[in-house]
Design a protein around this motif. Structure first.
Motif, PDB file in Angstrom:
ATOM      1  N   GLU A 405     -16.408 -89.540 -46.376  1.00 54.21           N
ATOM      2  CA  GLU A 405     -17.523 -89.645 -45.362  1.00 54.21           C
ATOM      3  C   GLU A 405     -18.625 -88.877 -46.169  1.00 54.21           C
ATOM      4  OE1 GLU A 405     -18.779 -89.153 -40.836  1.00 54.21           O
ATOM      5  OE2 GLU A 405     -16.818 -88.448 -41.479  1.00 54.21           O
ATOM      6  N   LEU A 406     -18.059 -87.460 -46.443  1.00 55.75           N
ATOM      7  CA  LEU A 406     -19.106 -86.753 -47.029  1.00 55.75           C
ATOM      8  C   LEU A 406     -19.811 -87.658 -48.252  1.00 55.75           C
ATOM      9  CD1 LEU A 406     -20.281 -83.841 -47.643  1.00 55.75           C
ATOM     10  CD2 LEU A 406     -18.316 -83.483 -49.309  1.00 55.75           C
ATOM     11  N   ARG A 407     -19.103 -87.982 -49.144  1.00 55.22           N
ATOM     12  CA  ARG A 407     -19.579 -88.490 -50.444  1.00 55.22           C
ATOM     13  C   ARG A 407     -20.839 -89.856 -50.063  1.00 55.22           C
ATOM     14  NH1 ARG A 407     -14.389 -87.176 -53.782  1.00 55.22           N
ATOM     15  NH2 ARG A 407     -15.031 -84.814 -54.195  1.00 55.22           N
ATOM     16  N   THR A 408     -20.105 -90.520 -48.708  1.00 56.61           N
ATOM     17  CA  THR A 408     -20.789 -91.723 -48.558  1.00 56.61           C
ATOM     18  C   THR A 408     -22.285 -91.332 -47.941  1.00 56.61           C
ATOM     19  OG1 THR A 408     -18.976 -92.818 -47.914  1.00 56.61           O
ATOM     20  CG2 THR A 408     -20.842 -93.690 -46.880  1.00 56.61           C
ATOM     21  N   ASN A 409     -22.335 -90.015 -47.438  1.00 54.53           N
ATOM     22  CA  ASN A 409     -23.385 -89.335 -46.980  1.00 54.53           C
ATOM     23  C   ASN A 409     -24.399 -88.857 -47.952  1.00 54.53           C
ATOM     24  OD1 ASN A 409     -25.486 -88.799 -44.556  1.00 54.53           O
ATOM     25  ND2 ASN A 409     -24.549 -86.535 -44.841  1.00 54.53           N
ATOM     26  N   ILE A 410     -24.068 -88.974 -49.044  1.00 52.15           N
ATOM     27  CA  ILE A 410     -24.832 -88.299 -50.277  1.00 52.15           C
ATOM     28  C   ILE A 410     -25.298 -89.335 -51.435  1.00 52.15           C
ATOM     29  CG2 ILE A 410     -24.711 -86.552 -52.272  1.00 52.15           C
ATOM     30  CD1 ILE A 410     -23.082 -84.995 -50.562  1.00 52.15           C
ATOM     31  N   GLY A 411     -26.519 -89.219 -51.619  1.00 52.55           N
ATOM     32  CA  GLY A 411     -26.816 -90.184 -52.916  1.00 52.55           C
ATOM     33  C   GLY A 411     -27.124 -89.237 -54.068  1.00 52.55           C
ATOM     34  N   PHE A 412     -26.042 -89.167 -55.131  1.00 51.87           N
ATOM     35  CA  PHE A 412     -26.026 -88.436 -56.193  1.00 51.87           C
ATOM     36  C   PHE A 412     -26.341 -89.227 -57.495  1.00 51.87           C
ATOM     37  CE2 PHE A 412     -23.815 -86.178 -59.738  1.00 51.87           C
ATOM     38  CZ  PHE A 412     -24.045 -84.866 -59.457  1.00 51.87           C
ATOM     39  N   VAL A 413     -27.344 -88.776 -58.208  1.00 47.49           N
ATOM     40  CA  VAL A 413     -27.679 -89.044 -59.711  1.00 47.49           C
ATOM     41  C   VAL A 413     -27.527 -88.000 -60.476  1.00 47.49           C
ATOM     42  CG1 VAL A 413     -29.786 -90.121 -60.678  1.00 47.49           C
ATOM     43  CG2 VAL A 413     -29.695 -90.131 -58.310  1.00 47.49           C
ATOM     44  N   PRO A 414     -26.365 -88.493 -61.220  1.00 46.24           N
ATOM     45  CA  PRO A 414     -26.007 -87.299 -62.224  1.00 46.24           C
ATOM     46  C   PRO A 414     -26.857 -87.054 -63.518  1.00 46.24           C
ATOM     47  CG  PRO A 414     -24.921 -89.532 -62.906  1.00 46.24           C
ATOM     48  CD  PRO A 414     -25.672 -89.712 -61.481  1.00 46.24           C
ATOM     49  N   GLN A 415     -26.707 -85.942 -64.233  1.00 45.45           N
ATOM     50  CA  GLN A 415     -27.526 -85.533 -65.246  1.00 45.45           C
ATOM     51  C   GLN A 415     -27.447 -86.669 -66.311  1.00 45.45           C
ATOM     52  OE1 GLN A 415     -26.201 -81.859 -66.862  1.00 45.45           O
ATOM     53  NE2 GLN A 415     -28.153 -81.422 -67.695  1.00 45.45           N
ATOM     54  N   LYS A 416     -26.241 -87.074 -66.612  1.00 40.50           N
ATOM     55  CA  LYS A 416     -26.320 -88.351 -67.566  1.00 40.50           C
ATOM     56  C   LYS A 416     -26.025 -89.516 -67.006  1.00 40.50           C
ATOM     57  CE  LYS A 416     -23.535 -89.951 -71.416  1.00 40.50           C
ATOM     58  NZ  LYS A 416     -22.326 -89.782 -72.339  1.00 40.50           N
ATOM     59  N   ALA A 417     -27.141 -90.508 -67.137  1.00 38.42           N
ATOM     60  CA  ALA A 417     -27.306 -91.692 -66.679  1.00 38.42           C
ATOM     61  C   ALA A 417     -26.009 -92.538 -66.874  1.00 38.42           C
ATOM     62  CB  ALA A 417     -28.422 -92.360 -66.415  1.00 38.42           C
ATOM     63  N   LEU A 418     -25.193 -92.910 -65.915  1.00 36.80           N
ATOM     64  CA  LEU A 418     -23.914 -93.877 -66.232  1.00 36.80           C
ATOM     65  C   LEU A 418     -24.161 -95.228 -65.803  1.00 36.80           C
ATOM     66  CD1 LEU A 418     -21.335 -93.976 -67.668  1.00 36.80           C
ATOM     67  CD2 LEU A 418     -20.190 -93.245 -65.882  1.00 36.80           C
ATOM     68  N   LEU A 419     -24.115 -96.160 -66.572  1.00 36.85           N
ATOM     69  CA  LEU A 419     -24.147 -97.747 -65.960  1.00 36.85           C
ATOM     70  C   LEU A 419     -22.960 -98.147 -66.346  1.00 36.85           C
ATOM     71  CD1 LEU A 419     -27.949 -98.537 -66.508  1.00 36.85           C
ATOM     72  CD2 LEU A 419     -26.931 -97.662 -64.489  1.00 36.85           C
ATOM     73  N   PHE A 420     -22.483 -99.227 -65.524  1.00 37.40           N
ATOM     74  CA  PHE A 420     -21.204-100.129 -65.922  1.00 37.40           C
ATOM     75  C   PHE A 420     -21.673-101.520 -66.558  1.00 37.40           C
ATOM     76  CE2 PHE A 420     -20.251 -96.924 -62.456  1.00 37.40           C
ATOM     77  CZ  PHE A 420     -19.138 -96.186 -63.007  1.00 37.40           C
ATOM     78  N   THR A 421     -20.772-101.934 -66.989  1.00 32.40           N
ATOM     79  CA  THR A 421     -20.953-103.255 -67.491  1.00 32.40           C
ATOM     80  C   THR A 421     -20.748-104.088 -66.456  1.00 32.40           C
ATOM     81  OG1 THR A 421     -19.357-102.803 -69.528  1.00 32.40           O
ATOM     82  CG2 THR A 421     -19.708-105.038 -69.049  1.00 32.40           C
ATOM     83  N   GLY A 422     -22.060-105.118 -66.578  1.00 34.78           N
ATOM     84  CA  GLY A 422     -22.312-106.090 -65.447  1.00 34.78           C
ATOM     85  C   GLY A 422     -23.724-106.492 -65.513  1.00 34.78           C
ATOM     86  N   THR A 423     -24.237-107.155 -64.278  1.00 35.95           N
ATOM     87  CA  THR A 423     -25.565-107.179 -64.303  1.00 35.95           C
ATOM     88  C   THR A 423     -26.354-105.956 -63.661  1.00 35.95           C
ATOM     89  OG1 THR A 423     -25.281-108.223 -62.025  1.00 35.95           O
ATOM     90  CG2 THR A 423     -25.174-109.619 -63.982  1.00 35.95           C
ATOM     91  N   ILE A 424     -27.502-106.184 -63.820  1.00 34.05           N
ATOM     92  CA  ILE A 424     -28.386-104.842 -63.137  1.00 34.05           C
ATOM     93  C   ILE A 424     -28.137-104.816 -61.515  1.00 34.05           C
ATOM     94  CG2 ILE A 424     -30.782-104.227 -62.519  1.00 34.05           C
ATOM     95  CD1 ILE A 424     -31.485-105.230 -65.297  1.00 34.05           C
ATOM     96  N   ALA A 425     -28.236-106.238 -60.808  1.00 29.88           N
ATOM     97  CA  ALA A 425     -27.585-106.159 -59.470  1.00 29.88           C
ATOM     98  C   ALA A 425     -26.409-105.515 -59.010  1.00 29.88           C
ATOM     99  CB  ALA A 425     -27.841-107.466 -58.892  1.00 29.88           C
ATOM    100  N   ASP A 426     -25.622-106.053 -60.032  1.00 25.91           N
ATOM    101  CA  ASP A 426     -23.850-105.354 -59.881  1.00 25.91           C
ATOM    102  C   ASP A 426     -24.007-103.903 -59.623  1.00 25.91           C
ATOM    103  OD1 ASP A 426     -23.144-107.703 -59.410  1.00 25.91           O
ATOM    104  OD2 ASP A 426     -22.409-108.000 -61.433  1.00 25.91           O
ATOM    105  N   ASN A 427     -24.878-103.275 -60.638  1.00 26.34           N
ATOM    106  CA  ASN A 427     -24.876-102.029 -60.888  1.00 26.34           C
ATOM    107  C   ASN A 427     -25.786-101.028 -59.561  1.00 26.34           C
ATOM    108  OD1 ASN A 427     -24.180-100.218 -63.634  1.00 26.34           O
ATOM    109  ND2 ASN A 427     -24.723-102.408 -63.996  1.00 26.34           N
ATOM    110  N   ILE A 428     -26.730-101.750 -59.127  1.00 23.40           N
ATOM    111  CA  ILE A 428     -27.369-101.141 -58.008  1.00 23.40           C
ATOM    112  C   ILE A 428     -26.514-101.111 -56.633  1.00 23.40           C
ATOM    113  CG2 ILE A 428     -29.510-101.162 -56.615  1.00 23.40           C
ATOM    114  CD1 ILE A 428     -29.996-100.550 -59.584  1.00 23.40           C
ATOM    115  N   ARG A 429     -25.787-102.354 -56.634  1.00 15.90           N
ATOM    116  CA  ARG A 429     -24.756-102.704 -55.614  1.00 15.90           C
ATOM    117  C   ARG A 429     -23.427-101.653 -55.630  1.00 15.90           C
ATOM    118  NH1 ARG A 429     -26.096-108.407 -55.870  1.00 15.90           N
ATOM    119  NH2 ARG A 429     -27.268-108.943 -54.027  1.00 15.90           N
ATOM    120  N   TYR A 430     -23.567-100.908 -56.765  1.00 13.37           N
ATOM    121  CA  TYR A 430     -22.429 -99.674 -56.914  1.00 13.37           C
ATOM    122  C   TYR A 430     -22.809 -98.877 -55.732  1.00 13.37           C
ATOM    123  CZ  TYR A 430     -18.564 -97.641 -59.300  1.00 13.37           C
ATOM    124  OH  TYR A 430     -17.501 -97.326 -59.851  1.00 13.37           O
ATOM    125  N   GLY A 431     -23.903 -98.723 -55.371  1.00 14.36           N
ATOM    126  CA  GLY A 431     -24.145 -97.595 -54.427  1.00 14.36           C
ATOM    127  C   GLY A 431     -24.292 -98.036 -53.078  1.00 14.36           C
TER     128      GLY A 431
END
Length: 576
Positions: A405-431
């Motif tokens: 619940e704590l982390r659901t309540n936090i939008g964290f953008v790390p120092q090193k931008a890490l993206l995953f294999t998949g579409t742009i939409a998939d990466n945004i929906r990771y949030g």
């Protein structure tokens, strides 16, 4: 290794059938030499052709049955071992996902990958072999001795003498090879570490023309592993010649003394032939045991490494009193006399940190390299636990929040931008997994990412390569920011997330963020003064301590550390 066998429980029936089939196959194999001796004694010697055909046909049926049982047992053993490997891989991966960053630092990513893949494969391979041989080898050995004694007890002395010599030879050779097999697993870790660093850092390697240096590192690790593997296999290779020498010597002794017993009428030719086959079955069962003996040490080392991961309990766990809904979504973020040190560190990374980041305001954290900015940011989502003091979110200590619940309540953008294999939409929906296309486009608009995405042929459906390697650093940062924005949390943490953006895009992004995050707590960690100067509150860190706090103008007047940072980045015209 025995501690991991609980993962075989769902395959109990298959394991039982494997052992049953191997038992029946062993009985069939032990019966064949006796049938052959009957053919020789009753058929060939007495020229009874009908008996030869009848008994020979029965031998063929027994052999066919043994073959069918062998195939069935192999199938069952493979299914059981594969299922065991699948379940333990899932268990290890799920357990690793619960680790805090401290456990990752302790074990190392390369080692965890090796343990989840290579080590489990080693255990699975040995288990597959054990399921078939743990019944067959003892049955063939004990059954062979009994059948040999039934044929001629006196001639069995040859086997009784040969077995201890062979067992001692196997034990002596195997005990020398065990340390090398254990050492190999650690050296595989080292090889994986070097390989992973070289491949993930290939741009830096090429930029500094260090390809030969990395090749040398890899070759040294590879040669070290190879030398250990060669030494281990050289030792174990001595086992086969010893086995063959003993088998041939035993065969010669049996034929020699058996011939003497036939000449005195104490033994028939068929019985000698059967006795010779039983001797070979006994020695062959010991050979199977020796093969297992050479593989079990390495599997045992792998099993110990797997168990080490599974038995490692995360230091960060939910408290018993933690429950959903105790704290308000969002709310102030409070640091109350926080001190934190990394495991094994001599001095704290943060000392006596106190400030309040209020809801609806932007709090910026600035300082030199190594001042503790990113460490401070990582304490809010509880990636680490404080040594003393407390961090509060929404009026409650983060240690009293359920982590999810704590982390659901936090939008964290790390120092090193890490993206995953998949579409742009998939990466945004990771949030936010259930985010609509409209929500994704809105988040991308705020993150100033719409323009470059629209220029891509497939737009939101553009497939990103591993780590987003087909994007620039600024593009990756903007997508990483959009991923946090789409979940609309109560607390935003931007850990130096604007460093790859040009000043124009940086300014537009921060302006767009103001209207989007009016009801949230925003914490920006940065090194650029331009990024933080408009913040409602700026916290200046120096060597893990608060050197000053206030607005941009207040700090210019009161904080010498902030003055140094500002004068090093801005011109006099910009300061004015």
């Amino acid at each position: 290794m025995l501690k991991l066998l609980r993962y075989l429980r769902p395959y109990r029936q298959m394991v039982f059938l494997t052992m049953l089939f191997m038992l029946l196959q062993s009985i069939a194999n032990l019966y064949l030499p006796t049938l052959m001796s009957h053919i020789v004694n009753e058929g060939i010697v007495k020229e009874n052709t009908a008996y030869i055909w009848t008994t020979g046909g029965f031998m063929l049926l027994v052999s066919a049955g043994a073959a069918v049982l062998s195939v069935a047992a192999s199938y069952m053993a493979s299914r059981s071992a594969s299922g065991f490997g699948m379940r333990i891989r899932s268990s290890v991966f799920s357990h690793i996902e619960r680790f805090s960053l401290e456990e990752f630092d302790k074990h190392g990513t390369a080692s965890l990958i090796t343990r989840t893949t290579n080590d489990i494969a080693q255990v699975q391979q040995v288990l597959n072999m054990m399921l078939r041989m743990m019944v067959m080898a003892p049955m063939m050995c004990i059954g062979g001795i009994i059948m040999a004694l039934s044929k001629d007890a006196e001639l069995s002395i040859v086997i009784i003498v040969a077995i201890p010599i062979l067992v001692l030879a196997i034990f002596g050779i195997g005990s020398k090879g065990i340390p090398y097999f254990k050492a190999m697993q650690g050296k595989i870790d080292k090889l994986n570490l070097v390989l992973r660093e070289s491949l993930t850092g290939i741009r830096v390697v090429r930029a500094f023309n260090r390809i030969e240096h990395e090749r040398g590192r890899f070759n040294r690790a590879n040669e070290d592993l190879t030398a250990t593997a060669i030494r281990a296999n050289q030792i174990m290779a001595g086992m086969m010649p010893v086995m063959m020498l003993m088998m041939n010597a035993t065969s010669i002794a049996i034929i020699w003394f058996g011939g003497l017993r036939i000449s005195t009428g104490h033994m028939q030719v068929g019985d000698l032939m059967a006795f010779l086959q039983y001797a070979m079955q006994i020695l062959f069962s010991l050979m199977m045991a020796s093969v297992m003996f050479s593989m079990v040490p390495r599997a045992s080392a792998s099993a110990a490494r797997i168990h080490d991961v599974l038995s490692t309990e995360p230091v960060i766990v939910d408290r018993e009193q933690a429950s959903v809904g105790k704290a308000s979504a969002g709310g102030d973020v409070v640091f109350d006399q926080v001190t934190f040190r990394y495991p094994g560190a001599e001095k704290p990374a943060l000392s006596d940190i106190s400030f309040v980041a209020r809801r609806g305001q932007v709090t910026a954290v600035i300082g030199g390299t190594g001042s503790g900015k990113s460490t401070l940011a990582s304490l809010i989502p509880r990636f680490y636990d404080v040594e003393s003091g407390c961090v509060q979110v929404g009026g409650m200590d983060v240690r009293d929040w359920p982590q999810s619940e704590l982390r659901t309540n936090i939008g964290f953008v790390p120092q090193k931008a890490l993206l995953f294999t998949g579409t742009i939409a998939d990466n945004i929906r990771y949030g936010k997994e259930e985010a609509t296309t409209e929500e994704i486009r809105h988040a991308l608009d705020i993150a100033q990412a719409t323009d470059f995405i629209e220029n891509m042929p497939d737009g939101l459906d553009t497939v990103l390569s591993q780590g987003g390697a087909n994007l620039s650093g600024g593009q990756k940062q903007r997508l990483s920011i959009a991923r946090a924005l789409v979940r609309q949390p109560g607390v935003y943490i931007f850990d130096d997330s604007f460093s790859a953006l040009d000043f124009k895009t940086d300014a537009k992004l921060r302006a767009a963020l103001k209207s989007e995050t009016q009801e949230a707590t925003v914490i920006i960690v940065a090194q650029r003064v331009n990024t933080v100067m408009d913040a409602d509150q700026i916290i200046v860190l120096e060597e893990g301590r608060v050197a000053g706090s206030g607005t941009h103008r207040e700090l210019l007047a009161t904080c010498s550390i902030y003055q140094e940072i500002v004068t090093s980045q801005l011109t006099e015209e910009e300061l004015a």
